[in-house]
Design a protein around this motif. Sequence first.
Motif, PDB file in Angstrom:
ATOM      1  N   ALA A 112      54.283  21.641 -23.998  1.00 13.09           N
ATOM      2  CA  ALA A 112      52.852  21.276 -24.072  1.00 13.09           C
ATOM      3  C   ALA A 112      52.505  20.334 -22.931  1.00 13.09           C
ATOM      4  N   PRO A 113      51.470  20.645 -22.167  1.00 11.13           N
ATOM      5  CA  PRO A 113      51.084  19.796 -21.042  1.00 11.13           C
ATOM      6  C   PRO A 113      50.239  18.612 -21.501  1.00 11.13           C
ATOM      7  N   ALA A 114      50.048  17.678 -20.583  1.00 13.70           N
ATOM      8  CA  ALA A 114      49.230  16.498 -20.885  1.00 13.70           C
ATOM      9  C   ALA A 114      47.755  16.762 -20.661  1.00 13.70           C
ATOM     10  N   ALA A 115      47.381  17.862 -19.955  1.00  9.35           N
ATOM     11  CA  ALA A 115      45.979  18.151 -19.663  1.00  9.35           C
ATOM     12  C   ALA A 115      45.757  19.663 -19.683  1.00  9.35           C
ATOM     13  N   SER A 116      44.502  20.084 -19.764  1.00  6.48           N
ATOM     14  CA  SER A 116      44.137  21.513 -19.750  1.00  6.48           C
ATOM     15  C   SER A 116      43.675  21.908 -18.365  1.00  6.48           C
ATOM     16  N   ASN A 117      43.919  23.185 -17.989  1.00  7.49           N
ATOM     17  CA  ASN A 117      43.473  23.646 -16.675  1.00  7.49           C
ATOM     18  C   ASN A 117      42.581  24.889 -16.750  1.00  7.49           C
ATOM     19  N   VAL A 118      42.089  25.217 -17.977  1.00  4.35           N
ATOM     20  CA  VAL A 118      41.199  26.388 -18.132  1.00  4.35           C
ATOM     21  C   VAL A 118      39.995  25.998 -19.020  1.00  4.35           C
ATOM     22  N   SER A 119      38.883  26.741 -18.809  1.00  4.63           N
ATOM     23  CA  SER A 119      37.642  26.484 -19.562  1.00  4.63           C
ATOM     24  C   SER A 119      36.955  27.813 -19.852  1.00  4.63           C
ATOM     25  N   THR A 120      35.878  27.735 -20.596  1.00  8.53           N
ATOM     26  CA  THR A 120      35.084  28.947 -20.815  1.00  8.53           C
ATOM     27  C   THR A 120      34.343  29.296 -19.537  1.00  8.53           C
ATOM     28  N   ALA A 121      34.047  30.573 -19.352  1.00  7.22           N
ATOM     29  CA  ALA A 121      33.236  31.034 -18.219  1.00  7.22           C
ATOM     30  C   ALA A 121      31.818  31.289 -18.727  1.00  7.22           C
ATOM     31  N   VAL A 122      30.828  30.675 -18.094  1.00  9.67           N
ATOM     32  CA  VAL A 122      29.432  30.804 -18.536  1.00  9.67           C
ATOM     33  C   VAL A 122      28.513  31.031 -17.349  1.00  9.67           C
ATOM     34  N   TYR A 123      27.266  31.565 -17.658  1.00  9.34           N
ATOM     35  CA  TYR A 123      26.216  31.607 -16.634  1.00  9.34           C
ATOM     36  C   TYR A 123      25.650  30.217 -16.447  1.00  9.34           C
ATOM     37  N   ALA A 124      25.260  29.925 -15.233  1.00  8.01           N
ATOM     38  CA  ALA A 124      24.664  28.627 -14.925  1.00  8.01           C
ATOM     39  C   ALA A 124      23.235  28.572 -15.492  1.00  8.01           C
ATOM     40  N   PRO A 125      22.882  27.512 -16.215  1.00 11.73           N
ATOM     41  CA  PRO A 125      21.506  27.373 -16.702  1.00 11.73           C
ATOM     42  C   PRO A 125      20.544  27.302 -15.515  1.00 11.73           C
ATOM     43  N   THR A 126      19.345  27.906 -15.657  1.00 17.03           N
ATOM     44  CA  THR A 126      18.301  27.806 -14.627  1.00 17.03           C
ATOM     45  C   THR A 126      17.009  27.372 -15.311  1.00 17.03           C
ATOM     46  N   THR A 127      16.526  26.201 -14.952  1.00 16.25           N
ATOM     47  CA  THR A 127      15.359  25.629 -15.642  1.00 16.25           C
ATOM     48  C   THR A 127      14.072  25.818 -14.874  1.00 16.25           C
ATOM     49  N   SER A 128      14.156  26.143 -13.588  1.00 16.54           N
ATOM     50  CA  SER A 128      12.920  26.369 -12.808  1.00 16.54           C
ATOM     51  C   SER A 128      13.144  27.500 -11.812  1.00 16.54           C
ATOM     52  N   PRO A 129      13.404  28.703 -12.306  1.00 20.65           N
ATOM     53  CA  PRO A 129      13.614  29.820 -11.387  1.00 20.65           C
ATOM     54  C   PRO A 129      12.317  30.191 -10.665  1.00 20.65           C
TER      55      PRO A 129
END
Length: 662
Positions: free
Chosen positions: A265-282
Amino acid sequence: MIIANNLLALQTMNQLDRNTKKANGFAKQLSSGERINSAGDGASDYAISEKMKVKIRALTQCSDNAKNGISMLDSASAAVDQQVNIMKKVRELAMKSANDTCTDKDRESLQSEVGQLLDQSEDIAQSTNFNGKALLNKAEFSREDKKFNALVPYRANPNHEQVLTFPTDKIATVSADGNTTGTGVPFGDYTAITTTPPNTYDFSAVVKGAALTAMPSVNTVIWDDASGTYGRVEQDATDHAFYVNSTAGKTLIEIQGITNAAFPAPAASNVSTAVYAPTTSPAVGSSVALSATPAFDSNTPPVVVAPSAYPVKNAPGSGILSYFDSSKSDATMEMDFSGLFPLSANGSKDLDGIGFSTACDGCGQFVTIQFDASTDDPQRYEDTSGTMSPPPLCYVIGVKSVTNSSDLLGAMFNGVTATAKAGGGTLPSATDTSTQIAERHDIEFNYYAATGKMTMSKTGQNFVFNNGIMGAMEKTDYFKPKQTLILQLGDESSQHTNMSIPNTTLSIMFPSDKSTWDITPKDSDYPSEWPSGYDTLTDGQKREKWQTDVWGYPSTNGGVDEKTCVSTRENATKFLGQVDQAVKYLLRSNTTLGAQSSRLQYTGENIDTSILNQTANESTIRDTDMAAAMVAYTKENTLTKLSQSMLAQANQMPSRVLSLLQ
C-alpha cells in the motif's frame, strides 16, 4: 330792485323747461302707446321687456314649427294609410290565390295584380316627402357587428410590410392547413447556464477530477495524475497488478492505503476520476455537454466519444446566456417590431390594418393579431364558423397612441390582458410578467423587465409565424327602420323634441334572412311573465308566438318575391303570414305617427298659451295707461302755459326799474 340778474325769470325758465320735458314725455307715451320707448325711460324695465319680446318671438316660431311638424306627420300618416289599404287588397288577393278554386291561369292574373300593388306601396314609401324631405324610406345606424372569419385565406400585409423581424436561427415551416409557408423558430427550451453549481461542461476538455479512494475496475477510464492524461485500466497477466494505459504509456495504479497485487500500500494516490471541464461562460454559438462524465470508445488508449451537444444561445427576450435543448416541447419567439419604426408623418396610421399570424404545426387553431389605428381599445374575437376546434382567435389591438416599438409591445401585452379569458399581467411592470393569449398549447406573451423585451412562447407544438393576416375581420352595419327628425319646440337650444318617422319600404315589411335591419328582439325585450295562452308552449315556441303577435317588427322570413308570392297555393299560404306581419308593422307605424301628431297638437296649444301669458306680462311692463298718461299730459301742458305767462311777467320786472330814473 335789481336789473343785473333777473332771478325770478331764471327760476321761472327752469320750471318751464321741466314742465315742457314732462309734457313731451307724456305726449310720446300717448303717441306710441308704450310707457318704455327707450332704455332712458327705465333701464331695468327696458331690459326685462326686451327679453320678454325675444322669448315671445321665439315661442311664436316654435308654434309655427309645431304646426309644420303636425303637417309633416299627417303627410306621412296619410301615405301609410294608403299602404295599409294596399296591403288589405294584397291580403284579399293572397287569400283568393290560396284557395284551390283558382286555376294556374287565375293565379297568374292575381300575381300580376299583387306585383303592381306591392310596387305601388314601394313607390309611396320612396316618394312621400315634406318640403322636399323624404319621410318613409330612411334608416338610422343602430350597431356594428364585427366577427372574425377564419376561413378567409392568408394574405400578406399591404406592400408586404414586415411586422416581425425574425431571428437568425429562423426555420422554414408550413402552417397547419398545409398551404401557407411561414417562418418558425427552433423547437426547444432555453436553460440558464449557472456557475454554482455548474450545469454545463466543455466536452472537448477532459480533466482531472476527484482522487480515487478505491481500486477501479478493469476497462474503466481514469485520470493518470503522473502523466496528466486519461487512460484505460488494465490488469497485468504476470504480476496481476492494475495499471492505467494512456497515450503516455502504462502507470502502476497506486491508491493510498490499498495494496495493488504484489505491490504494498502506498502513502499517496496517483489516479483520479476523468471528467469534462466545467464551463460557466461559453461563447454564444459554441456547444456544451450537460453531464461531467465523459464517454469513451473501446480502444486502448481510449478516445473521447462526442456527447449530445447543446448549442449556447442568449435566451430570447431575457438575453440570459443559456443552453438550448431541442428535445423539449417548447417554442419561443422574440417580438421584434423594430422594422416598423420610425413611423412616417402619418404616425400610427402606418400600422393600421397590418399584423401577423401564428399557427401550430400540429393543430388547426391559429391566432391573428391585427392593428387598428382608429382607437386605443383592444378587442378579442373567436371564429364562429365551427369548422375548427378550438376556434381560431383574432386580437384587434388599438394602436392610435403608439409612437415606437415599446409602445407597440405594451399595447399588445395590455390588449391581450384586457380581452383574453385567462388574463395576465399589465405593462409597465418593474418585474417579469406574462399574459396568456390562448389556452391551447399555453401560448403567452412574456415580458422581461431587465431588457424591456417581450417574447411569445408556447408548449406542445412549434410555431408558424407569418408577416400577414390569416382569416379576416368582417364588419356588418345594422340599421333601425326609421329616421329621427328634430323639432325645435322650445326657446332654448336644448329644448327640442324628437319625432320618429318609420321606414315603410318593402325591405322592412318583408325582411329577408340576410337583412341588416336591427329588428330581432333581444332577451331583455321578451316579457318577464308570459301572457295567458302561453302555458303549454315551450320556451322557444313562446318566444316565436310573442314575436308574431306582439313584437312591433316583422320576422325575417326570406323576404318577398313579387313575381311568385301568390303564383301557387303554397306560396300564397306562406305569403298570407308575411302580409299579416306587414300589416301589423304598418298599423304600429301609423299609430306612432298619429300619437306623435296628437302630442304636437297639445304642444302647440301649450306654446300658444305661453305666448299669450308672456305677451300679457310684457304689456304690464311696457304699455302705457292711456287715461293716466292723458291726465298727466293735460296737467303738465297746463303748467307749461302758466310758466310761459309767468316768464313773460318776470321779464317785465327790469323795465319797472326805469320808472325810478324818470
